[in-house]
Motif scaffolding. Structure first.
Motif, PDB file in Angstrom:
ATOM      1  N   HIS A  11       4.113   6.511  20.843  1.00 43.93           N
ATOM      2  CA  HIS A  11       4.299   5.199  20.047  1.00 43.93           C
ATOM      3  C   HIS A  11       2.596   4.955  19.495  1.00 43.93           C
ATOM      4  O   HIS A  11       2.500   3.701  19.180  1.00 43.93           O
ATOM      5  CB  HIS A  11       4.484   3.993  20.898  1.00 43.93           C
ATOM      6  N   LYS A  12       1.899   5.874  19.350  1.00 43.45           N
ATOM      7  CA  LYS A  12       0.379   5.516  19.102  1.00 43.45           C
ATOM      8  C   LYS A  12       0.470   4.967  17.572  1.00 43.45           C
ATOM      9  O   LYS A  12      -0.246   4.078  17.682  1.00 43.45           O
ATOM     10  CB  LYS A  12      -0.245   6.984  19.029  1.00 43.45           C
ATOM     11  N   GLY A  13       1.382   5.445  16.646  1.00 43.47           N
ATOM     12  CA  GLY A  13       1.297   4.933  15.412  1.00 43.47           C
ATOM     13  C   GLY A  13       1.826   3.447  15.215  1.00 43.47           C
ATOM     14  O   GLY A  13       1.079   2.800  14.561  1.00 43.47           O
ATOM     15  N   SER A  14       2.843   3.188  16.021  1.00 40.95           N
ATOM     16  CA  SER A  14       3.349   1.694  16.182  1.00 40.95           C
ATOM     17  C   SER A  14       2.078   0.991  16.644  1.00 40.95           C
ATOM     18  O   SER A  14       2.085  -0.306  16.263  1.00 40.95           O
ATOM     19  CB  SER A  14       4.549   1.647  16.973  1.00 40.95           C
ATOM     20  N   VAL A  15       1.375   1.264  17.902  1.00 39.32           N
ATOM     21  CA  VAL A  15       0.553   0.381  18.503  1.00 39.32           C
ATOM     22  C   VAL A  15      -0.778   0.331  17.599  1.00 39.32           C
ATOM     23  O   VAL A  15      -1.173  -0.890  17.300  1.00 39.32           O
ATOM     24  CB  VAL A  15       0.157   0.956  19.606  1.00 39.32           C
ATOM     25  N   ILE A  16      -1.080   1.254  16.750  1.00 34.84           N
ATOM     26  CA  ILE A  16      -2.190   1.348  15.940  1.00 34.84           C
ATOM     27  C   ILE A  16      -1.956   0.095  14.785  1.00 34.84           C
ATOM     28  O   ILE A  16      -2.674  -0.470  14.338  1.00 34.84           O
ATOM     29  CB  ILE A  16      -2.788   2.482  15.456  1.00 34.84           C
ATOM     30  N   GLY A  17      -0.756   0.249  14.191  1.00 37.93           N
ATOM     31  CA  GLY A  17      -0.403  -0.318  13.179  1.00 37.93           C
ATOM     32  C   GLY A  17      -0.162  -1.875  13.277  1.00 37.93           C
ATOM     33  O   GLY A  17      -0.578  -2.697  12.796  1.00 37.93           O
TER      34      GLY A  17
END
Length: 139
Positions: A11-17
């Motif tokens: 979920h790295k992309g979702s958290v960063i976004g």
């Protein structure tokens, strides 16, 4: 610790976004910058007032949160559902939750437009696009 690594890797992309969006909203609010949609087009969007409403919720000003955007009370619940459904891999439930919140935003927006709320404004002639067009194409 392994669960945290698994969560971060998937979920790295979702958290960063989401963190970037939240940071930009907070920065815009703290610096007092205008809403980009309203600045460009002179018309408030369905989410107009949400940043101020969330800030009011954080500071426990519930009347202010309701005034700025009534749907702000649903946002923490929607966010919790989205995290839960995303974590469990339920894409249809995630999409349904987002759609339901979108419908709620539009309904509140229409209600505010027709009842004359002073949070939502419709003045397309004052938007940057209209001012540029008037400059380029003077009548």
């Amino acid at each position: 610790m392994n669960r945290l690594r698994l969560f971060w890797s998937s979920h790295k992309g979702s958290v960063i976004g989401l963190s970037a969006i939240a940071g930009l909203c907070l920065l815009r609010f703290v610096l007092g910058l205008p809403c980009p949609v309203q600045h460009l087009f002179g018309i408030s969007c369905p989410g107009c007032g949400m940043t101020r409403a969330l800030w009011s919720l954080v500071t426990l000003d519930f009347a202010g949160a309701w005034y700025y955007h009534p749907a702000s009370f649903a946002l923490p619940v929607v966010a919790a559902f989205l995290v839960l459904f995303h974590w469990k891999g339920r894409r249809k439930a995630t999409a349904a939750t987002l759609a339901a919140f979108g419908v709620l935003l539009v309904l509140v927006y229409l209600l505010r437009l027709f009842t004359g709320s002073d949070v939502v404004t419709v003045a397309p002639q004052s938007g940057l696009v209209a001012r540029i067009l008037r400059f380029i194409l003077p009548l």
